[in-house]
Every structure is written in structure tokens, then in C-alpha cells.
Design an enzyme around this catalytic site. Structure first.
Site, PDB file in Angstrom:
ATOM      1  N   ARG A 166       0.839  -1.222   0.000  1.00 33.94           N
ATOM      2  CA  ARG A 166       0.000   0.000   0.000  1.00 33.94           C
ATOM      3  C   ARG A 166       0.866   1.262   0.000  1.00 33.94           C
ATOM      4  O   ARG A 166       0.559   2.244   0.686  1.00 33.94           O
ATOM      5  CB  ARG A 166      -0.925   0.045   1.221  1.00 33.94           C
ATOM      6  CG  ARG A 166      -1.845  -1.117   1.369  1.00 33.94           C
ATOM      7  CD  ARG A 166      -2.989  -1.115   0.362  1.00 33.94           C
ATOM      8  NE  ARG A 166      -3.903  -2.199   0.688  1.00 33.94           N
ATOM      9  CZ  ARG A 166      -3.814  -3.435   0.201  1.00 33.94           C
ATOM     10  NH1 ARG A 166      -2.860  -3.727  -0.681  1.00 33.94           N
ATOM     11  NH2 ARG A 166      -4.672  -4.347   0.548  1.00 33.94           N
ATOM     12  N   SER A 239     -10.790   0.104   3.412  1.00 38.28           N
ATOM     13  CA  SER A 239     -10.047  -0.149   4.655  1.00 38.28           C
ATOM     14  C   SER A 239      -9.486   1.165   5.169  1.00 38.28           C
ATOM     15  O   SER A 239      -8.797   1.873   4.435  1.00 38.28           O
ATOM     16  CB  SER A 239      -8.889  -1.100   4.405  1.00 38.28           C
ATOM     17  OG  SER A 239      -9.361  -2.286   3.841  1.00 38.28           O
ATOM     18  N   GLU A 335      -4.870   4.534   6.183  1.00 37.15           N
ATOM     19  CA  GLU A 335      -4.595   4.336   4.760  1.00 37.15           C
ATOM     20  C   GLU A 335      -5.044   5.509   3.884  1.00 37.15           C
ATOM     21  O   GLU A 335      -4.306   5.924   2.987  1.00 37.15           O
ATOM     22  CB  GLU A 335      -5.260   3.036   4.300  1.00 37.15           C
ATOM     23  CG  GLU A 335      -4.881   2.661   2.892  1.00 37.15           C
ATOM     24  CD  GLU A 335      -5.505   1.354   2.439  1.00 37.15           C
ATOM     25  OE1 GLU A 335      -5.138   0.297   2.980  1.00 37.15           O
ATOM     26  OE2 GLU A 335      -6.341   1.394   1.529  1.00 37.15           O
TER      27      GLU A 335
HETATM   28  P1  FAD Z   1      -8.378   9.485  -4.880  1.00 35.99           P
HETATM   29  O1  FAD Z   1      -9.028   9.051  -3.606  1.00 35.99           O
HETATM   30  O2  FAD Z   1      -9.048  10.486  -5.699  1.00 35.99           O
HETATM   31  O3  FAD Z   1      -6.889   9.958  -4.577  1.00 35.99           O
HETATM   32  C1  FAD Z   1      -6.045   9.185  -3.748  1.00 35.99           C
HETATM   33  C2  FAD Z   1      -4.671   9.867  -3.675  1.00 35.99           C
HETATM   34  O4  FAD Z   1      -4.037   9.819  -4.947  1.00 35.99           O
HETATM   35  C3  FAD Z   1      -4.756  11.345  -3.311  1.00 35.99           C
HETATM   36  O5  FAD Z   1      -3.621  11.642  -2.528  1.00 35.99           O
HETATM   37  C4  FAD Z   1      -4.686  12.067  -4.661  1.00 35.99           C
HETATM   38  O6  FAD Z   1      -4.129  13.354  -4.529  1.00 35.99           O
HETATM   39  C5  FAD Z   1      -3.773  11.147  -5.446  1.00 35.99           C
HETATM   40  N1  FAD Z   1      -4.046  11.073  -6.881  1.00 35.99           N
HETATM   41  C6  FAD Z   1      -5.219  10.729  -7.483  1.00 35.99           C
HETATM   42  N2  FAD Z   1      -5.063  10.713  -8.822  1.00 35.99           N
HETATM   43  C7  FAD Z   1      -3.788  11.063  -9.077  1.00 35.99           C
HETATM   44  C8  FAD Z   1      -3.018  11.217 -10.272  1.00 35.99           C
HETATM   45  N3  FAD Z   1      -3.528  10.998 -11.488  1.00 35.99           N
HETATM   46  N4  FAD Z   1      -1.708  11.594 -10.160  1.00 35.99           N
HETATM   47  C9  FAD Z   1      -1.166  11.826  -8.935  1.00 35.99           C
HETATM   48  N5  FAD Z   1      -1.836  11.687  -7.784  1.00 35.99           N
HETATM   49  C10 FAD Z   1      -3.131  11.303  -7.850  1.00 35.99           C
HETATM   50  N6  FAD Z   1      -7.664   0.012  -2.189  1.00 35.99           N
HETATM   51  C11 FAD Z   1      -6.913  -1.089  -2.376  1.00 35.99           C
HETATM   52  O7  FAD Z   1      -5.688  -0.996  -2.507  1.00 35.99           O
HETATM   53  N7  FAD Z   1      -7.471  -2.327  -2.420  1.00 35.99           N
HETATM   54  C12 FAD Z   1      -8.802  -2.518  -2.283  1.00 35.99           C
HETATM   55  O8  FAD Z   1      -9.268  -3.657  -2.342  1.00 35.99           O
HETATM   56  C13 FAD Z   1      -9.627  -1.375  -2.062  1.00 35.99           C
HETATM   57  N8  FAD Z   1     -10.952  -1.513  -1.881  1.00 35.99           N
HETATM   58  C14 FAD Z   1     -11.727  -0.411  -1.639  1.00 35.99           C
HETATM   59  C15 FAD Z   1     -13.093  -0.582  -1.442  1.00 35.99           C
HETATM   60  C16 FAD Z   1     -13.923   0.511  -1.210  1.00 35.99           C
HETATM   61  C17 FAD Z   1     -15.403   0.312  -0.979  1.00 35.99           C
HETATM   62  C18 FAD Z   1     -13.363   1.822  -1.206  1.00 35.99           C
HETATM   63  C19 FAD Z   1     -14.250   3.008  -1.004  1.00 35.99           C
HETATM   64  C20 FAD Z   1     -11.991   1.994  -1.383  1.00 35.99           C
HETATM   65  C21 FAD Z   1     -11.168   0.876  -1.609  1.00 35.99           C
HETATM   66  N9  FAD Z   1      -9.779   1.006  -1.805  1.00 35.99           N
HETATM   67  C22 FAD Z   1      -9.002  -0.096  -2.027  1.00 35.99           C
HETATM   68  C23 FAD Z   1      -9.148   2.324  -1.782  1.00 35.99           C
HETATM   69  C24 FAD Z   1      -9.238   3.081  -3.150  1.00 35.99           C
HETATM   70  O9  FAD Z   1     -10.236   2.541  -3.959  1.00 35.99           O
HETATM   71  C25 FAD Z   1      -7.907   3.025  -3.901  1.00 35.99           C
HETATM   72  O10 FAD Z   1      -6.881   3.561  -3.132  1.00 35.99           O
HETATM   73  C26 FAD Z   1      -7.989   3.772  -5.247  1.00 35.99           C
HETATM   74  O11 FAD Z   1      -6.825   3.534  -6.004  1.00 35.99           O
HETATM   75  C27 FAD Z   1      -8.176   5.283  -5.070  1.00 35.99           C
HETATM   76  O12 FAD Z   1      -8.414   5.838  -6.349  1.00 35.99           O
HETATM   77  P2  FAD Z   1      -9.096   7.247  -6.541  1.00 35.99           P
HETATM   78  O13 FAD Z   1      -9.066   7.570  -7.985  1.00 35.99           O
HETATM   79  O14 FAD Z   1     -10.423   7.255  -5.891  1.00 35.99           O
HETATM   80  O15 FAD Z   1      -8.067   8.160  -5.751  1.00 35.99           O
HETATM   81  P1  NAP Z   2     -10.047 -10.968   4.484  1.00 31.44           P
HETATM   82  O1  NAP Z   2     -10.152 -11.899   3.342  1.00 31.44           O
HETATM   83  O2  NAP Z   2     -11.091 -10.993   5.539  1.00 31.44           O
HETATM   84  O3  NAP Z   2      -8.623 -11.133   5.174  1.00 31.44           O
HETATM   85  C1  NAP Z   2      -8.273 -10.329   6.301  1.00 31.44           C
HETATM   86  C2  NAP Z   2      -6.858  -9.849   6.146  1.00 31.44           C
HETATM   87  O4  NAP Z   2      -5.984 -10.956   6.179  1.00 31.44           O
HETATM   88  C3  NAP Z   2      -6.682  -9.145   4.837  1.00 31.44           C
HETATM   89  O5  NAP Z   2      -6.522  -7.798   5.115  1.00 31.44           O
HETATM   90  C4  NAP Z   2      -5.482  -9.790   4.179  1.00 31.44           C
HETATM   91  O6  NAP Z   2      -4.381  -8.925   4.017  1.00 31.44           O
HETATM   92  C5  NAP Z   2      -5.064 -10.884   5.109  1.00 31.44           C
HETATM   93  N1  NAP Z   2      -5.054 -12.170   4.363  1.00 31.44           N
HETATM   94  C6  NAP Z   2      -6.106 -12.987   4.120  1.00 31.44           C
HETATM   95  N2  NAP Z   2      -5.695 -14.087   3.450  1.00 31.44           N
HETATM   96  C7  NAP Z   2      -4.380 -13.940   3.262  1.00 31.44           C
HETATM   97  C8  NAP Z   2      -3.387 -14.731   2.651  1.00 31.44           C
HETATM   98  N3  NAP Z   2      -3.676 -15.919   2.098  1.00 31.44           N
HETATM   99  N4  NAP Z   2      -2.108 -14.276   2.633  1.00 31.44           N
HETATM  100  C9  NAP Z   2      -1.797 -13.089   3.186  1.00 31.44           C
HETATM  101  N5  NAP Z   2      -2.703 -12.285   3.786  1.00 31.44           N
HETATM  102  C10 NAP Z   2      -3.966 -12.710   3.827  1.00 31.44           C
HETATM  103  O7  NAP Z   2      -9.924  -9.471   3.909  1.00 31.44           O
HETATM  104  P2  NAP Z   2     -11.044  -8.462   3.415  1.00 31.44           P
HETATM  105  O8  NAP Z   2     -11.062  -7.326   4.336  1.00 31.44           O
HETATM  106  O9  NAP Z   2     -12.294  -9.194   3.071  1.00 31.44           O
HETATM  107  O10 NAP Z   2     -10.398  -7.941   2.060  1.00 31.44           O
HETATM  108  C11 NAP Z   2     -10.160  -8.815   0.980  1.00 31.44           C
HETATM  109  C12 NAP Z   2      -9.041  -8.244   0.112  1.00 31.44           C
HETATM  110  O11 NAP Z   2      -9.459  -7.001  -0.446  1.00 31.44           O
HETATM  111  C13 NAP Z   2      -7.769  -7.959   0.896  1.00 31.44           C
HETATM  112  O12 NAP Z   2      -6.667  -8.243   0.075  1.00 31.44           O
HETATM  113  C14 NAP Z   2      -7.849  -6.489   1.199  1.00 31.44           C
HETATM  114  O13 NAP Z   2      -6.571  -5.883   1.301  1.00 31.44           O
HETATM  115  C15 NAP Z   2      -8.608  -5.963  -0.013  1.00 31.44           C
HETATM  116  N6  NAP Z   2      -9.385  -4.772   0.355  1.00 31.44           N
HETATM  117  C16 NAP Z   2      -8.733  -3.605   0.511  1.00 31.44           C
HETATM  118  C17 NAP Z   2      -9.427  -2.453   0.841  1.00 31.44           C
HETATM  119  C18 NAP Z   2      -8.714  -1.142   0.942  1.00 31.44           C
HETATM  120  O14 NAP Z   2      -9.369  -0.109   1.017  1.00 31.44           O
HETATM  121  N7  NAP Z   2      -7.415  -1.132   0.949  1.00 31.44           N
HETATM  122  C19 NAP Z   2     -10.799  -2.502   1.020  1.00 31.44           C
HETATM  123  C20 NAP Z   2     -11.425  -3.726   0.895  1.00 31.44           C
HETATM  124  C21 NAP Z   2     -10.719  -4.864   0.556  1.00 31.44           C
HETATM  125  P3  NAP Z   2      -4.165  -7.955   2.755  1.00 31.44           P
HETATM  126  O15 NAP Z   2      -5.060  -6.797   3.026  1.00 31.44           O
HETATM  127  O16 NAP Z   2      -2.731  -7.631   2.855  1.00 31.44           O
HETATM  128  O17 NAP Z   2      -4.533  -8.689   1.512  1.00 31.44           O
END
Ligand code: FAD
Ligand code: NAP
Length: 339
Positions: A166, A239, A335
Site C-alpha cells: 500500500r 479499509s 490508509e
Molecule cells: P483518490 O481518492 O481520488 O486519490 C487518492 C490519492 O491519490 C490522493 O492523494 C490524490 O491526490 C492522489 N491522486 C489521485 N489521482 C492522481 C493522479 N492521477 N496523479 C497523482 N496523484 C493522484 N484500495 C486497495 O488498494 N485495495 C482494495 O481492495 C480497495 N478496496 C476499496 C473498497 C472501497 C469500498 C473503497 C471506497 C476503497 C477501496 N480502496 C481499495 C481504496 C481506493 O479505492 C484506492 O486507493 C484507489 O486507487 C483510489 O483511487 P481514486 O481515484 O479514488 O483516488
Molecule cells: P479478508 O479476506 O477478511 O482477510 C483479512 C486480512 O488478512 C486481509 O486484510 C489480508 O491482508 C489478510 N489475508 C487474508 N488471506 C491472506 C493470505 N492468504 N495471505 C496473506 N494475507 C492474507 O480481507 P477483506 O477485508 O475481506 O479484504 C479482501 C481483500 O481485499 C484484501 O486483500 C484487502 O486488502 C482488499 N481490500 C482492501 C481495501 C482497501 O481499502 N485497501 C478494502 C477492501 C478490501 P491484505 O489486506 O494484505 O490482503
């Protein structure tokens, strides 16, 4: 001048938490030229510029005294295809999930585990988006960014992006690089990642033993839809905390007092703990104060029931951080990007 700049614009529709704050100025950039116009406009007036995509990883705590530039550039193209490995380039303003769907429709695998992540292509490298055992770095083939300090374009390869969990160079040098387009190396032959717990199980439940990349995408979409609140219905930024990486010693100490703790050993000997488990164990799941709360199904997700302010959400997050530190000695890192 083609850029349409508006003043005092509500950002409520432009952040997935649905927090009500105003941008002093707001515009949408559809091209490199419009991005340059916005930069010149800000330079002339010594005005800060905040770039956003889909607003799904933001926590806005006050009105934004800047030009907020939303990336709205469009375009997807095949750059090379040797019959197996295909390099695809997408503009920053492309919405992530439809882009993933487009690659699957072309018969390309690599992005299926990242299905249904909100946001844009341009923001995806910012935190090296990841889900279900795959991160953007695993399929990354390069990106082009504008150096806001010099106005020059620069291409980045994998090593230069310094991707980590991340995390990336762009997160550390916030405000310097404006990502214009991103390239992905995808496969015509499926190399699927099913090892992440619920994925294989969901496919088996559906009677699919030899899945395609599209099957994996559909399975992940169904798992995510069940567990995660849809921002269109309940404001959230996914998250709210990263999973903390702790020493093996601390992980063992926590396990001694809490045998059910969920942790995953990393190659370097440290252990990644599931932040959601720690928060749930501490009793925060479903907590609500005014309109700020912790989701009732997923304790990693903070939610806005309607009128929560960014500061209320931040205060809740800080209470959770303090509590988790006192109980487990673990520091939770937020995050979303705070403004
Ligand atoms: P924004 O929120 O608009 O911006 C995020 C940051 O990036 C800000 O600092 C902004 O200034 C910068 N930025 C945006 N665009 C640019 C650009 N073109 N150039 C330079 N800087 C820029 N994230 C995960 O990693 N895994 C997941 O599974 C995941 N699941 C999610 C589920 C939900 C329901 C939600 C709401 C969020 C989730 N996220 C997840 C977080 C989010 O979706 C990601 O981080 C996504 O990449 C953000 O994109 P955005 O366009 O909305 O960015
Ligand atoms: P989950 O499946 O309930 O698992 C809980 C946590 O355990 C996750 O955060 C994941 O870490 C870790 N995990 C599970 N299985 C794993 C494996 N085999 N090896 C290593 N780590 C493992 O998680 P969840 O909340 O439903 O999310 C599912 C996936 O979507 C995850 O990868 C999560 O990161 C991603 N997600 C991200 C966001 C966001 O905003 N960043 C939002 C929703 C979902 P990791 O997170 O490192 O994978």
C-alpha cells in the site's frame, strides 16, 4: 483556455466518504493540455493544486483552499502484443473497474483479483492497490507522470516506483508527480492467483474447478459485494487502516494472550496482522457515534451514516488507534490520504 474552472464547489459527490466540504476552485482535466493549463493557472496565482481521481481514498477534514483538479482523461490502447504478453496503456481518468472489465473482455488476465476496487487508473499506483493476493506491482509495465516542479514528462519503470505494501514513491513525494497514464503487462494465457482463502472456495461453491480470469473476477465481485459497503449507499473509503507489520516477538506475545489472532508470516520474518481482527477484538465493530461509525460487518471500514464530518471520522480513527495500541502494543497506520 479550455479548462472550466468553477468556484466554491461542494466536494460531497467527489469523495466516497460523502463528506461535505467545499473546494475554493474546481476543474476536471480531460487531457494533458488541460492539466498543464491548471498548473499554469495555479502558478500564476500562487495557488495550491490538489489532484484527485474518484475520491475513494480521501478523508477531507476542511474546505480545500486550492484548485481541486479531478482527472477525467480517457483512453485505453494496446501498445504491444506478442501473442502471450500484451501491454495495455490507460489514461489516468479511466475508472478502474470498467478498465479491468475491458481487459477481461479482450481475453487478457492479470487484473482479475483487483476487480471492483473503486477509483481511477491514475491513482492506482499511488498506494500500489492490492486485493486477494495481487498488487498492481505484479502487472506493472510503466507509467508516465508530469513533474509538477519542472513541467517535464517522465516515464517510470517498476523499480523507480518503489512499490511496497500500500505504498509507492508517489505517496512519499505527494504533490510532485501527476500521473497521466499507466501501462500494464497482461497475459493471453491465464496465470490465476486463487490461493487467497475465499476465492477458491467461492469458485468451488459455484461448481467451477477450472476457472477463467473472468470467473475469478465474478467470484471476487460477489465476495466483495457481500462484505463491503457500497459508497453510493453508505459513505466509506474502504479499509481505513493498513494491516500492521510487527516483529515475530510481538506477534508471539499477542498470540499468547489472544490465541485467535490472525497473522501472516512474511518472508523477512516479520508478521502481518489483520488489523480488522484487532479492531473487532477490541469491540469496535458496529460502533457508532453521531454519524461516524465502524461498519457492522467489516471493522476495518469506517463509515459515514450521512452527516459525519471529516474531523469526526478522524477523531474516531484516532480513538481506535489509541485503543489498539494500549491493548496490543500495535500502531495502526491510516490508509486514506488526509486533507
Ligand atoms: P483518490 O481518492 O481520488 O486519490 C487518492 C490519492 O491519490 C490522493 O492523494 C490524490 O491526490 C492522489 N491522486 C489521485 N489521482 C492522481 C493522479 N492521477 N496523479 C497523482 N496523484 C493522484 N484500495 C486497495 O488498494 N485495495 C482494495 O481492495 C480497495 N478496496 C476499496 C473498497 C472501497 C469500498 C473503497 C471506497 C476503497 C477501496 N480502496 C481499495 C481504496 C481506493 O479505492 C484506492 O486507493 C484507489 O486507487 C483510489 O483511487 P481514486 O481515484 O479514488 O483516488
Ligand atoms: P479478508 O479476506 O477478511 O482477510 C483479512 C486480512 O488478512 C486481509 O486484510 C489480508 O491482508 C489478510 N489475508 C487474508 N488471506 C491472506 C493470505 N492468504 N495471505 C496473506 N494475507 C492474507 O480481507 P477483506 O477485508 O475481506 O479484504 C479482501 C481483500 O481485499 C484484501 O486483500 C484487502 O486488502 C482488499 N481490500 C482492501 C481495501 C482497501 O481499502 N485497501 C478494502 C477492501 C478490501 P491484505 O489486506 O494484505 O490482503
Amino acid at each position: 483556455m479550455t479548462l472550466h474552472i468553477q468556484s466554491q464547489v461542494s466536494l460531497k459527490p467527489f469523495n466516497s466518504f460523502g463528506v461535505e466540504v467545499k473546494a475554493q476552485l474546481f476543474a476536471q482535466a480531460h487531457s494533458d493540455d488541460e492539466v498543464r493549463e491548471a498548473l499554469a493557472y495555479c502558478a500564476d496565482r500562487q495557488l495550491p493544486l490538489l489532484v484527485i481521481g474518484g475520491g475513494s481514498n480521501l478523508l477531507l477534514t476542511a474546505d480545500i483552499q486550492a484548485l481541486v483538479l479531478r482527472m477525467a482523461s480517457r483512453g485505453i490502447r494496446l501498445l504491444s502484443d506478442d501473442g502471450q504478453r500484451v501491454v495495455v496503456e490507460a489514461e489516468a481518468g479511466e475508472t478502474w473497474h470498467p478498465f479491468v472489465q475491458w481487459t477481461l473482455e479482450q481475453g487478457l488476465s492479470g487484473l482479475e483479483n483487483l476487480s471492483l476496487i473503486p477509483g481511477t487508473v491514475g491513482a492506482a499506483p499511488m498506494q500500489n492497490i492490492g486485493a486477494y493476493g495481487v498488487e498492481i506491482k505484479d502487472v506493472f509495465a510503466g507509467l508516465t507522470a508530469l513533474d509538477r516542479q519542472t513541467g517535464e514528462l517522465r516515464d517510470f519503470d517498476l523499480a523507480q516506483c518503489q512499490f511496497a505494501y500500500r505504498d509507492s514513491l508517489f505517496k512519499h513525494q505527494a504533490g510532485r508527480w501527476l500521473i497521466l497514464r499507466v501501462r500494464f503487462a497482461l497475459n493471453r494465457v491465464d496465470h490465476l492467483h486463487l490461493e487467497y482463502g475465499p476465492v477458491r472456495q467461492r469458485l468451488s461453491e459455484q461448481g467451477i474447478e477450472q476457472p477463467t480470469a473472468s470467473d475469478v473476477s465474478r467470484a471476487i465481485c460477489s465476495i466483495r459485494s457481500e462484505k463491503l459497503p457500497d459508497p453510493a449507499e453508505l459513505g466509506n473509503a474502504g479499509s481505513f487502516f493498513k494491516n500492521p507489520v510487527v516483529s515475530a516477538l510481538l506477534a508471539a506475545q499477542i498470540k499468547a494472550s489472544h490465541p485467535g489472532v490472525v497473522g501472516y508470516p512474511l518472508a523477512d520474518g516479520q508478521v502481518k496482522l489483520a488489523a480488522g481482527w484487532l479492531i473487532e477484538q477490541a469491540g469496535w465493530k458496529g460502533f457508532r457515534e453521531a454519524d461516524a461509525g465502524v461498519h457492522r460487518l467489516q471493522s476495518l471500514v469506517l463509515v459515514n451514516y450521512g452527516a459525519a464530518t471529516g474531523l469526526q471520522l478522524l477523531a474516531l480513527a484516532q480513538r481506535i488507534q489509541r485503543d489498539i495500541f494500549e491493548r496490543f502494543g500495535v500502531e495502526l497506520e491510516m490508509e486514506p490520504n488526509l486533507y
